[in-house]
Design a protein around this motif. Sequence first.
Motif, short mmCIF file in Angstrom:
data_model
loop_
_atom_site.label_atom_id
_atom_site.label_comp_id
_atom_site.label_asym_id
_atom_site.label_seq_id
_atom_site.Cartn_x
_atom_site.Cartn_y
_atom_site.Cartn_z
N GLU A 1 0.67 -1.72 -0.52
CA GLU A 1 0.08 -0.18 -0.12
C GLU A 1 1.06 0.98 -0.24
O GLU A 1 1.56 1.43 1.34
CB GLU A 1 -0.92 0.13 1.05
N ALA A 2 0.48 2.00 -1.47
CA ALA A 2 2.03 3.37 -1.46
C ALA A 2 0.79 5.03 -1.16
O ALA A 2 -0.80 4.71 -1.65
CB ALA A 2 2.10 3.45 -2.58
N VAL A 3 1.29 5.38 -0.64
CA VAL A 3 -0.13 7.12 -0.05
C VAL A 3 1.30 8.14 -0.76
O VAL A 3 2.10 8.36 -0.02
CB VAL A 3 -0.33 6.83 1.23
N LEU A 4 0.42 8.68 -1.18
CA LEU A 4 1.19 10.04 -2.38
C LEU A 4 0.26 11.34 -1.61
O LEU A 4 -0.66 11.45 -1.85
CB LEU A 4 1.33 10.16 -3.50
N HIS A 5 1.22 12.20 -0.83
CA HIS A 5 0.54 13.10 0.13
C HIS A 5 1.20 14.51 -1.22
O HIS A 5 1.97 14.99 -2.26
CB HIS A 5 1.71 14.18 0.90
N GLY A 6 -0.36 15.41 -1.25
CA GLY A 6 -0.17 16.47 -1.67
C GLY A 6 -0.12 17.77 -1.29
O GLY A 6 -0.51 17.79 0.38
#
Length: 524
Positions: free
Chosen positions: A248-253
């Motif tokens: 599971e990967a989470v990309l933050h903006g």
Amino acid sequence: MRCAVVTAARAAENADDGRHGDGRAGSGTAAGDAHTAGDAHTAGGTEAAGVPGSAAPASGPLPRPLLRSAVELYLDLHAHPELSGHEHRTADRLAARLADHGCTVTRSVGGGHGLVGVLRNGPGPTVLLRTELDALPVTEATGLPYASTVPGAMHACGHDLHIAAVTGAVALLADSRDAWRGTVLVVGQPEEETLRGARSLLEDGRLYERFGVPDAVLAQHAAPLPAGTLAHAPAGGPPLMAGSIAVEAVLHGRGGHAATPHLNLDPVLMAAATVLRLRTVVAEETAPAEQAVLTVGSVRAGERGNITPDHAELSLTIRAFTEPALDRLVAAAERAVRAEADASGAPRVPGFTVTARSPALRPDPALTARVRRAHEALLGPGRVLDLAGSAATEDFPHFAAGGVPAAYWMLGTTGAGPWRAARAGGDPVPPNHAPGFAPDVRAALPVGITALAAAARQVLDPGPAGDRRPGRSPGQEADRGTDRGTGRVPGQEADCGTGRAPGQEAGRGRGQGTDPGPGRRTAP
């Protein structure tokens, strides 16, 4: 199972001559189907299987009440699927059936819905039979009268069939106690589809510490092969299934109004670039001859079109046949995720979490040979096929940790009608995990019951009324004891395809040929 298709062109040729149509239990009412299935009760019978021309099965017909009970359980489970981690009703049904057959049942093994049933019959070897409990987040589109009644959930991988088959096999063994000696452990495993259930049972539930280390572990799995056939990995071949890592990967903006993109940092664009970059990882990190697969199966971001979200989530799986390859690919995937986030100016380092891992599945050659001989004696050699290695994944290999021999085979589920239609250029056979996956229960279930019982007898000792098991020479004993690393001495008692569709081109070998296939089965 996160599955891919297997191929057996020899079976396809036989199925072309089948005289039985679509043998799914959906040709009438659910109640009527249970009665009809009770009539097709010869294990591996040629018309029931839709694959005529093979040798007659070695065993007689299954008792009608036994098969009818198994079919009724299958229909009920199919109509009431439960997703991974929520299998309470399914566990209730399995536990009740095992208790009815004389098993001592222990619930909540591993902290979830795992269970263990123990059928003792004197001193002797211990054999473990594994079945899975969970369904998939798929909306069923079979049109069957017993289709899922749970929105967004479906038994699309055959776990309902596996449960019904293991209860039938235990019933057979319980009714023939004079023919064998030893202990049968039945493990109902939750969360197979997430690759978490086996380790939970073994580690959190201390499965082997509490119930004893088995002399062998056995499992079978539904596959879109002709119903009435079984398929094993050929001796000396590659692993039957790949190892896998789930991430599971989470990309933050930076979220904000869609009208002010210059004030926001859009994680959706970041995720899109990351997905494209991840798709190049296998090509860059593996040799051309090395098999590996990386799949981004889910991208989640935002709720409304006029809002820029503040993060995006990716779910991916990595599959390979060696542990070094898995390690290399997961490291490359993490580099790609971090690099895209950095290039986008992300305000935070992305999350990258390995949620599950399972090794490649390598069945024990000696045990597999014995089980295969028993299956050939049961069904005839023409119905026992070779199975090519597949990028499918399973957490079943965890049960073989420490040197416990394992045997694993595929159970054909496709009726002759759909098989012939697909090979003639019609719709492809719906594979596992597809909304249209619908096993031919009248042909597949009797074979699944008898195949599992016959395999268990290859591990158990013969009883006073037991004949010599197929494929064993006089005086040959089951392979068990401390020489296999099981930590048990003989007689000790326990404490309690390359993903190809039917007919698709395959290498020539035993039970295989070259044939353009009607459809594909992909690994999600």
